[in-house]
Design a protein around this motif. Structure first.
Motif, PDB file in Angstrom:
ATOM      1  N   ARG A  33      52.810  -8.658  52.802  1.00 51.04           N
ATOM      2  CA  ARG A  33      51.784  -7.966  53.582  1.00 51.04           C
ATOM      3  C   ARG A  33      52.420  -7.149  54.709  1.00 51.04           C
ATOM      4  O   ARG A  33      53.498  -7.475  55.181  1.00 51.04           O
ATOM      5  N   SER A  34      51.727  -6.104  55.139  1.00 42.83           N
ATOM      6  CA  SER A  34      52.242  -5.224  56.181  1.00 42.83           C
ATOM      7  C   SER A  34      51.473  -5.310  57.491  1.00 42.83           C
ATOM      8  O   SER A  34      51.974  -4.890  58.524  1.00 42.83           O
ATOM      9  N   GLY A  35      50.266  -5.805  57.452  1.00 47.22           N
ATOM     10  CA  GLY A  35      49.414  -5.769  58.624  1.00 47.22           C
ATOM     11  C   GLY A  35      49.649  -6.860  59.651  1.00 47.22           C
ATOM     12  O   GLY A  35      49.164  -6.764  60.777  1.00 47.22           O
ATOM     13  N   GLU A  36      50.388  -7.891  59.286  1.00 45.75           N
ATOM     14  CA  GLU A  36      50.518  -9.052  60.171  1.00 45.75           C
ATOM     15  C   GLU A  36      51.711  -8.987  61.116  1.00 45.75           C
ATOM     16  O   GLU A  36      51.738  -9.688  62.117  1.00 45.75           O
ATOM     17  N   ARG A  37      52.705  -8.173  60.787  1.00 43.18           N
ATOM     18  CA  ARG A  37      53.908  -8.051  61.616  1.00 43.18           C
ATOM     19  C   ARG A  37      54.272  -6.581  61.780  1.00 43.18           C
ATOM     20  O   ARG A  37      53.781  -5.730  61.044  1.00 43.18           O
ATOM     21  N   GLN A  38      55.176  -6.325  62.694  1.00 43.06           N
ATOM     22  CA  GLN A  38      55.681  -4.962  62.885  1.00 43.06           C
ATOM     23  C   GLN A  38      56.257  -4.449  61.565  1.00 43.06           C
ATOM     24  O   GLN A  38      56.875  -5.210  60.825  1.00 43.06           O
ATOM     25  N   THR A  39      56.095  -3.172  61.319  1.00 41.38           N
ATOM     26  CA  THR A  39      56.711  -2.572  60.140  1.00 41.38           C
ATOM     27  C   THR A  39      57.992  -1.837  60.521  1.00 41.38           C
ATOM     28  O   THR A  39      58.642  -1.245  59.674  1.00 41.38           O
ATOM     29  N   THR A  40      58.331  -1.862  61.785  1.00 44.62           N
ATOM     30  CA  THR A  40      59.603  -1.330  62.267  1.00 44.62           C
ATOM     31  C   THR A  40      60.337  -2.462  62.978  1.00 44.62           C
ATOM     32  O   THR A  40      59.727  -3.450  63.378  1.00 44.62           O
ATOM     33  N   ILE A  41      61.632  -2.298  63.143  1.00 46.67           N
ATOM     34  CA  ILE A  41      62.416  -3.344  63.794  1.00 46.67           C
ATOM     35  C   ILE A  41      62.175  -3.292  65.299  1.00 46.67           C
ATOM     36  O   ILE A  41      62.418  -2.269  65.937  1.00 46.67           O
ATOM     37  N   PHE A  61      54.947  -7.265  74.043  1.00 49.00           N
ATOM     38  CA  PHE A  61      54.374  -6.191  74.850  1.00 49.00           C
ATOM     39  C   PHE A  61      53.333  -5.405  74.054  1.00 49.00           C
ATOM     40  O   PHE A  61      52.237  -5.137  74.542  1.00 49.00           O
ATOM     41  N   VAL A  62      53.662  -5.049  72.816  1.00 51.17           N
ATOM     42  CA  VAL A  62      52.723  -4.307  71.965  1.00 51.17           C
ATOM     43  C   VAL A  62      51.459  -5.131  71.728  1.00 51.17           C
ATOM     44  O   VAL A  62      50.343  -4.627  71.835  1.00 51.17           O
ATOM     45  N   ARG A  63      51.614  -6.406  71.430  1.00 50.12           N
ATOM     46  CA  ARG A  63      50.448  -7.253  71.179  1.00 50.12           C
ATOM     47  C   ARG A  63      49.569  -7.378  72.426  1.00 50.12           C
ATOM     48  O   ARG A  63      48.344  -7.440  72.330  1.00 50.12           O
ATOM     49  N   LEU A 117      51.075  -0.354  67.329  1.00 53.66           N
ATOM     50  CA  LEU A 117      50.528   0.621  68.272  1.00 53.66           C
ATOM     51  C   LEU A 117      49.640   1.623  67.556  1.00 53.66           C
ATOM     52  O   LEU A 117      48.659   2.104  68.103  1.00 53.66           O
ATOM     53  N   VAL A 118      50.005   1.950  66.328  1.00 50.53           N
ATOM     54  CA  VAL A 118      49.253   2.893  65.502  1.00 50.53           C
ATOM     55  C   VAL A 118      48.918   2.186  64.201  1.00 50.53           C
ATOM     56  O   VAL A 118      49.755   1.504  63.619  1.00 50.53           O
ATOM     57  N   ARG A 119      47.716   2.354  63.746  1.00 49.08           N
ATOM     58  CA  ARG A 119      47.320   1.747  62.466  1.00 49.08           C
ATOM     59  C   ARG A 119      47.232   2.852  61.422  1.00 49.08           C
ATOM     60  O   ARG A 119      46.260   3.586  61.356  1.00 49.08           O
ATOM     61  N   SER A 120      48.289   2.969  60.639  1.00 52.02           N
ATOM     62  CA  SER A 120      48.316   3.956  59.564  1.00 52.02           C
ATOM     63  C   SER A 120      48.338   3.213  58.229  1.00 52.02           C
ATOM     64  O   SER A 120      48.328   1.988  58.195  1.00 52.02           O
ATOM     65  N   LEU A 121      48.401   3.963  57.142  1.00 56.25           N
ATOM     66  CA  LEU A 121      48.422   3.327  55.820  1.00 56.25           C
ATOM     67  C   LEU A 121      49.544   2.319  55.682  1.00 56.25           C
ATOM     68  O   LEU A 121      49.394   1.294  55.030  1.00 56.25           O
ATOM     69  N   VAL A 122      50.685   2.589  56.307  1.00 57.05           N
ATOM     70  CA  VAL A 122      51.836   1.694  56.206  1.00 57.05           C
ATOM     71  C   VAL A 122      51.506   0.316  56.781  1.00 57.05           C
ATOM     72  O   VAL A 122      52.004  -0.698  56.301  1.00 57.05           O
TER      73      VAL A 122
END
Length: 182
Positions: A71-79, A87-89, A98-103
């Motif tokens: 899954r991609s939505g539960e954790r950062q998709t970047t390092i 901080f982001v959370r 920070l941004v919710r895109s298709l990724v």
């Protein structure tokens, strides 16, 4: 296979999160080592949550077909390190993005949003805008070269093509757009 069997050595894992490595030949050496010795491994660099590193094309394809497991939505998709993630959370009310895109989307949202724009990116539709995109890209490169090349400021260059393309895609006249790059 145990977790210890797939663990990436600490030195190699540290390279994966070091920005300096990304600007050197060390990054290529790191991935070459991973492909040869640990193509599907678990990185546990200090200060970061553990993450999987997948370096073989066939494995990447296999994973991309298993959306419920990977899954991609539960954790950062970047390092990002643990402090950055916290901080982001805090900023987003708990979301790691920070941004919710298709990724960053999982089912059922991913497919719904994908279907909204998928036809825009099909070859026949891309062919319709190819000349316009090429004109925009050539203009951006000419502008870049006119400034003396690499001396151009970063806030100006990276946004030249995407911002112009975005605005012209929405039928805005170039002189009426305002682009803020900070």
């Amino acid at each position: 296979m145990t977790q210890a069997d797939v663990r990436i050595p600490a030195e190699i894992a540290a390279h994966l999160v070091d920005p300096v490595v990304y600007g050197s030949d060390k990054l290529h050496e790191t991935y070459t080592w991973l492909r040869a010795n640990n193509p599907f491994g678990l990185a546990e660099p200090e200060g970061f949550d553990p993450f999987w590193v997948v370096t073989k094309h066939a494995d990447i394809l296999d994973i991309s077909r298993q959306n419920e497991l990977f899954r991609s939505g539960e954790r950062q998709t970047t390092i990002i390190d643990k402090k950055g993630d916290a901080f982001v959370r805090k900023l987003t009310g708990g979301s790691p993005h920070l941004v919710r895109s298709l990724v960053q989307m999982d089912s059922p949202d991913h497919i719904k949003y994908r279907l909204l724009t998928q036809s825009w990116f099909m070859p026949p539709n891309l062919k319709k805008v190819e000349d316009r995109v090429r004109t925009i890209a050539k203009g951006a490169v000419q502008k870049f070269l006119a400034t003396g090349g690499p001396a151009i400021s970063l806030p100006t260059w990276p946004w030249a093509i995407p911002s112009t393309w975005s605005w012209t895609s929405w039928a805005c006249r170039p002189r009426t757009r305002t682009v803020c790059c900070a």
